[in-house]
Design a protein around this motif. Structure first.
Motif, short mmCIF file in Angstrom:
data_model
loop_
_atom_site.label_atom_id
_atom_site.label_comp_id
_atom_site.label_asym_id
_atom_site.label_seq_id
_atom_site.Cartn_x
_atom_site.Cartn_y
_atom_site.Cartn_z
N GLY A 139 49.86 -34.74 -100.69
CA GLY A 139 50.19 -36.16 -100.68
C GLY A 139 50.72 -36.66 -102.01
O GLY A 139 51.33 -35.92 -102.79
N PHE A 140 50.48 -37.92 -102.29
CA PHE A 140 51.03 -38.58 -103.48
C PHE A 140 50.30 -38.13 -104.74
O PHE A 140 49.07 -37.98 -104.75
N CYS A 141 51.07 -37.93 -105.81
CA CYS A 141 50.50 -37.48 -107.07
C CYS A 141 51.37 -37.97 -108.23
O CYS A 141 52.48 -38.48 -108.02
N TYR A 142 50.87 -37.77 -109.45
CA TYR A 142 51.50 -38.34 -110.64
C TYR A 142 51.36 -37.39 -111.81
O TYR A 142 50.45 -36.55 -111.84
N ARG A 143 52.26 -37.51 -112.78
CA ARG A 143 52.08 -36.77 -114.03
C ARG A 143 50.98 -37.44 -114.85
O ARG A 143 50.97 -38.67 -115.00
N ALA A 224 55.72 -31.36 -101.52
CA ALA A 224 56.85 -31.10 -100.63
C ALA A 224 56.39 -30.95 -99.19
O ALA A 224 55.48 -30.16 -98.89
N ASP A 225 56.99 -31.73 -98.28
CA ASP A 225 56.64 -31.76 -96.86
C ASP A 225 55.20 -32.20 -96.63
O ASP A 225 54.64 -31.94 -95.56
N PHE A 226 54.59 -32.84 -97.60
CA PHE A 226 53.18 -33.24 -97.54
C PHE A 226 52.28 -32.03 -97.29
O PHE A 226 51.17 -32.15 -96.76
N ALA A 227 52.75 -30.86 -97.70
CA ALA A 227 52.01 -29.62 -97.47
C ALA A 227 50.88 -29.46 -98.47
O ALA A 227 50.90 -30.03 -99.57
N ASP A 228 49.88 -28.65 -98.08
CA ASP A 228 48.81 -28.28 -99.00
C ASP A 228 49.36 -27.42 -100.13
O ASP A 228 50.24 -26.58 -99.91
N LEU A 229 48.83 -27.61 -101.32
CA LEU A 229 49.17 -26.78 -102.47
C LEU A 229 47.96 -25.93 -102.84
O LEU A 229 46.86 -26.46 -103.02
N PRO A 230 48.13 -24.62 -102.98
CA PRO A 230 47.01 -23.79 -103.46
C PRO A 230 46.58 -24.24 -104.84
O PRO A 230 47.41 -24.60 -105.69
N ARG A 333 54.58 -19.10 -102.56
CA ARG A 333 53.61 -19.89 -101.78
C ARG A 333 53.93 -19.70 -100.31
O ARG A 333 55.05 -19.95 -99.87
N ARG A 334 52.95 -19.28 -99.55
CA ARG A 334 53.13 -19.04 -98.11
C ARG A 334 52.41 -20.14 -97.34
O ARG A 334 51.18 -20.33 -97.49
N THR A 335 53.13 -20.90 -96.54
CA THR A 335 52.59 -22.05 -95.82
C THR A 335 52.98 -21.96 -94.35
O THR A 335 54.12 -21.61 -94.02
N ARG A 336 52.05 -22.28 -93.46
CA ARG A 336 52.30 -22.20 -92.01
C ARG A 336 52.97 -23.50 -91.53
O ARG A 336 52.43 -24.60 -91.70
N TYR A 337 54.15 -23.35 -90.93
CA TYR A 337 54.89 -24.46 -90.34
C TYR A 337 54.99 -24.27 -88.84
O TYR A 337 54.82 -23.16 -88.31
N ALA A 338 55.27 -25.38 -88.13
CA ALA A 338 55.48 -25.33 -86.68
C ALA A 338 56.22 -26.59 -86.26
O ALA A 338 56.54 -27.46 -87.09
#
Length: 400
Positions: A139-143, A224-230, A333-338
Motif C-alpha cells: 500500500g501507501f508508503c513514504y521516504r 507496485a500493483d499494491f502487491a506484498d513486498l518481502p 521478487r516472485r509474486t502470485r498474480y491472477a
C-alpha cells in the motif's frame, strides 16, 4: 566545519537562534534541545540532559556544516510568480490545466527512491499485529527522508495511520529496488481518485503524487500493483510517543522468519494498544508452513534458493548457518498474480475452495462488482471462489 558544544553535539542556527542539536534519520532532520520551554518545543518524558526538544527538517537549519545527502531533496522552481504556498496549493488538488500539472510533476520528479532508501509505512494497531503474525507490507508508503521531522502522533496523523494521542506506529525498512514502488499519480491511482467516500478508508487519494496535508508537502508512493513486498533484514516496527521520542519495538530477523522484541520495560505501555500481542513476548515466529505468495529468490552457482535482502549492498542465500549465507548472483521478487472476473489481482492465500485476492488497480466499478472491501487506504481485498480465478501464475521482477 560543524561547530560542537561542550557536550559534543552540533550547534546549529534555526530562526536566528543557536541550539544544541543532533541529526536524525541520516541528516534528514535535526533534534534541537533547550533548557527551557520555547514555541514548538516539547518536554522530554525521560530527559538525559535537556528537558525540551523540537524536530525540524534540515532545510530549516543553518550552521550544521556540510553533510552527506543520501536522498534526493524535494525541489520546487520558486519565483515571484510561484511561491511555496502556491506549489503546496497545487499539490492538494487535481490539476486544472497543463501548466499546473507540469509544475506539480516537476516538483514530484525530484523525489527519488534508490536501492537502500529508508521507507516508512503508517500502521494501525491491527496492522502491527498482522505484521508480527506474518503479513507483508503493501500500500501507501513514504521516504523517511521526507517525514523525519514529523515525530508526534498528532504530526504523523498526516500519513494516514491510526488517530491516537498516545502512540503512533510505523514500519521502517530499506528499499530493495525502486521498481517495487510507483508514485501515487496517473494510472496507478486513477481509480482511487474517483472512489466515493463510502467505499474508501482514510484520506482521499489526490493523484498528484503528494499526501493530503494542509501544511506539509510529502511525496507518496504505493507498492507496485499494491502487491506484498518481502521484508528485508532489519526492518523495524517503531513507535512514537507524545513527546516525539522514537522507540524501536521489533526488528525483523529473516533467517528465523520472525520479529525480535527490543522495547524496554519503561516503554511497555506503547504496546498496550496491541491487545492480541503479549508485551513479554521476546520472539514472534512466522509459521514455516504458511504459504508465502510474494518472496525473494536468488541464484547461486546455477541453483535457485530463497534469498534475503539487506540493502543497499548485501543480498544472500537464506540460511540459518552464517557460513552458508552465500551472496546471490541474481535476485528476483516472485509474486502470485491472477485474474478474477476480468480484474487483475495478486493472490494472498488459497485453499481448496477460496482464494484471498487484492485488486491491482481498484476503481469504483470493479470494487462494486467484486464486492471488495477496503481494509486500509487504497487496499481492496476479497474472497474469490477458486473456480472463478483464472490465469494464476508467478510473475518475477528481476532486481539484478
Amino acid at each position: 566545519m560543524t561547530i560542537l558544544n561542550d557536550m559534543g553535539q552540533a550547534a546549529v542556527m534555526v530562526d536566528g537562534r543557536a541550539y544544541s542539536a543532533e541529526p536524525v534519520a541520516g541528516g534528514a532532520a535535526y533534534e534541537l534541545f533547550s533548557d527551557h520551554p520555547e514555541p514548538g518545543f516539547l518536554r522530554i518524558e525521560s530527559p538525559a540532559r535537556w528537558p525540551f526538544h523540537r524536530f525540524v527538517p534540515t532545510s530549516e537549519v543553518t550552521g550544521a556544516g556540510p553533510a552527506a545527502m543520501p536522498e534526493s531533496q524535494l525541489c520546487a522552481p520558486l519565483s515571484r510568480s510561484l511561491s511555496w504556498e502556491r506549489v503546496h496549493w497545487l499539490s492538494q488538488r487535481p490539476p486544472r490545466d497543463r501548466h499546473a500539472a507540469d509544475v506539480v510533476a516537476s516538483v514530484r520528479a525530484t523525489a527519488v527512491i534508490r536501492q537502500g532508501t529508508r521507507m516508512v509505512m503508517p500502521l494501525t494497531a491491527g496492522s502491527v499485529t498482522d505484521l508480527l503474525r506474518g503479513r507483508l507490507p503493501h500500500g501507501f508508503c513514504y521516504r523517511e527522508w521526507d517525514v523525519a521531522h514529523l515525530r508526534t502522533p498528532a504530526e504523523l496523523a498526516v500519513l494516514g495511520g491510526e488517530a491516537s494521542e498516545d502512540v503512533t506506529y510505523l514500519l521502517r525498512w530499506r528499499a530493495i529496488d525502486a521498481a517495487d514502488f510507483r508514485p501515487s499519480t496517473g494510472d496507478t491511482v486513477s481509480g482511487l481518485v474517483a472512489m466515493p467516500p463510502h467505499d474508501r478508508v482514510g484520506a482521499a487519494v489526490l493523484g498528484t503524487g503528494f499526501a493530503p496535508s494542509s501544511t506539509e508537502l510529502i511525496p507518496e508512493w504505493v507498492t507496485a500493483d499494491f502487491a506484498d513486498l518481502p521484508l528485508p533484514a532489519h526492518a523495524a516496527v517503531v513507535a512514537y510517543a507524545p513527546d516525539g521520542t522514537e522507540v524501536v519495538l521489533y526488528t525483523f530477523q529473516p533467517e528465523q522468519r520472525g520479529w525480535l522484541r527490543l522495547v524496554g520495560p519503561q516503554w511497555r505501555r506503547l504496546l498496550n494498544p496491541l491487545r492480541e500481542i503479549s508485551a513479554d513476548q521476546e520472539y514472534l515466529p512466522i509459521p514455516r508452513d504458511q504459504a508465502v505468495f510474494s518472496r525473494l529468490v536468488g541464484m547461486f552457482r546455477g541453483e535457485e534458493y530463497e534469498a534475503v535482502a539487506d540493502p543497499p549492498e548485501e543480498f544472500r542465500v537464506l540460511a540459518m548457518s552464517r557460513a552458508a549465507r552465500y551472496p546471490v548472483e541474481s535476485l528476483r521478487r516472485r509474486t502470485r498474480y491472477a485474474r478474477w472476473r476480468g480484474a487483475a489481482v495478486t493472490v494472498l492465500s488459497a485453499d481448496a475452495n477460496w482464494v484471498r485476492v487484492r485488486l491491482c488497480q481498484p476503481d469504483p466499478v470493479n470494487v462494486t462488482t467484486l464486492g471488495a472491501q477496503c481494509n486500509r487506504r487504497g487496499v481492496y481485498e476479497a474472497w474469490a471462489p477458486t473456480t472463478e480465478v483464472a490465469d494464476a501464475h508467478d510473475a518475477e521482477l528481476r532486481y539484478f
